[in-house]
Design an enzyme around this catalytic site. Structure first.
Site, short mmCIF file in Angstrom:
data_model
loop_
_atom_site.label_atom_id
_atom_site.label_comp_id
_atom_site.label_asym_id
_atom_site.label_seq_id
_atom_site.Cartn_x
_atom_site.Cartn_y
_atom_site.Cartn_z
N HIS A 1 -3.51 61.15 -55.17
CA HIS A 1 -4.82 62.13 -55.06
C HIS A 1 -6.21 61.25 -55.18
CE1 HIS A 1 -6.38 65.02 -53.13
NE2 HIS A 1 -6.82 65.77 -55.00
N CYS B 1 -7.18 63.06 -48.52
CA CYS B 1 -7.91 63.59 -49.74
C CYS B 1 -9.38 61.68 -49.68
CB CYS B 1 -7.48 62.88 -50.98
SG CYS B 1 -6.00 62.27 -51.09
N ASN C 1 -12.39 68.62 -56.46
CA ASN C 1 -11.50 68.40 -55.59
C ASN C 1 -11.83 68.53 -53.70
OD1 ASN C 1 -8.73 67.76 -55.42
ND2 ASN C 1 -7.97 69.09 -56.92
#
Length: 371
Positions: free
Chosen positions: A305, A44, A326
């Site tokens: 994250h 990520c 995201n």
């Protein structure tokens, strides 16, 4: 009896009118590239920061370029391996990383568009690094299991070979819009300067208005963060967005009140709130610097994250939320808002680990610190 029924009906109507579900209105919506999925990887950090740089390229040049996340991953793994070997296996080796790892890679290795380096094995359409990570970890442990013996000089070559097999050999030249580039010349084409970016955090175990190495597991490269109070962090973030600058975000997403569907992240006063059953706007906790620090030190807030803040929205009561891009895809029953999360200021204040943004957008009072 009729009067009682009428009163009950009136009460029900009043309650129904007051119990409004969340409705959002756009305040700021900065341009970015499409939401994509990181697949079965822990990368990520590369997806979010690459998206952040894509928005920076749009802001600076007006060009929309899909950057290769895997090119950065491919060039960061050797640095992770070096760190693990030199620490004789006494540290974490994972697929995690932070925003500054992308900027370090950009500075050392340049940028390439996604089509020039996909990082996908033949016929694959989705990233899956589980086997590669297992192989790399086992390989490096082989070299570190007996530190009394001289380290084989072949470990670097073998590591590179594994990365070549799973991600592909590094690209040296490619064509983009009819012009041949190297990764470094393409970096020049994008007008991105890695030195223009700074990472900020907000923790009271270190002095404010100084920099320090944030001691979280994924900070394998020992990156420094500039420390400011959380209330100032809110002002910095909001001011950047108002000026047209997006933000790379590192935060904790392990809370039950962070969910991709309905695509929200809040910190309710009532800890039993289920986002999927929300029928009304709920009050949120007041987040102080002390409470934020407490949750970090007891591991309720961890580095989970990285995502990309691209705007602001507000609910019908005027409460502000960050529009957060995201990397879990957007075409799924589990993902709402086309892959974006609406994150309340309370959630940001409590669960944000750090942000990375263009330092030129910061107020002058921070420039002395940054220098």
């Amino acid at each position: 009896m009729k009067n009682n029924i009428s009163l009950l009906v009136l009460l029900f109507i009043c309650l129904s009118l007051n119990a409004q579900s969340y409705k959002f209105e756009t305040v700021i919506d900065l341009e970015t590239t499409d939401v994509i999925s990181q697949g079965n990887t822990g990368t990520c950090w590369s997806f979010s920061t690459s998206s952040f740089l894509e928005s920076e390229i749009i802001r600076i040049t007006g060009k929309k370029i899909d950057l290769s996340e895997m090119y950065t991953v491919r060039n960061t793994y050797p640095k992770k391996a070096w760190n693990y070997i030199m620490r004789q296996g006494k540290t974490q080796f994972s697929d995690g990383g932070l925003a500054h790892d992308v900027l370090n890679s950009v500075k050392d290795h340049g940028l390439v568009p996604a089509f020039a380096f996909t990082g996908l094995e033949e016929n694959a359409t989705r990233h899956n690094h589980s086997e590669m990570l297992t192989v790399l970890r086992g390989l490096l442990n082989t070299y570190t299991k007996d530190v009394k013996k001289p380290l084989s000089p072949k470990w670097k070559q073998v590591t590179e070979s594994v990365l070549d097999i799973y991600l592909g050999k590094n690209v040296e030249t490619f064509n983009y819009e009819g012009v041949q580039y190297t990764p470094q010349s393409f970096l020049e084409f994008t007008k991105i300067n890695p030195d223009d970016y700074v990472s900020l955090t907000s923790f009271s175990h270190q002095p404010f208005y100084t920099s320090f190495i944030l001691n979280i597991p994924d900070n394998f490269s020992n990156g420094s963060f500039y420390n400011i109070p959380i209330e100032e962090m809110i002002k910095v973030a909001n001011n950047a967005l108002k000026k047209g600058y997006t933000i790379a975000l590192d935060c904790d997403v392990s809370e039950s009140t962070f969910t991709a569907n309905p695509g929200m992240a809040i910190i309710p006063e009532d800890g039993n709130v289920d986002l999927k059953d929300l029928t009304e706007i709920v009050a949120e906790k007041e987040i102080t610097q002390a409470y934020r620090q407490q949750e970090f030190e007891n591991f309720n807030t961890t580095d989970d994250h990285l995502m990309h803040i691209t705007g602001l929205v507000k609910d019908q009561n005027g409460n502000i939320y960050y529009k957060v891009k995201n990397s879990w895809g957007k075409n799924s029953e589990r993902v709402a808002n086309n892959g974006f999360i609406y994150m309340s200021e309370a959630y940001f204040k409590l669960k944000m680990i750090s942000i990375t943004l263009n330092k030129n957008v910061l107020d002058k009072k921070y420039h002395k610190i940054l220098n």
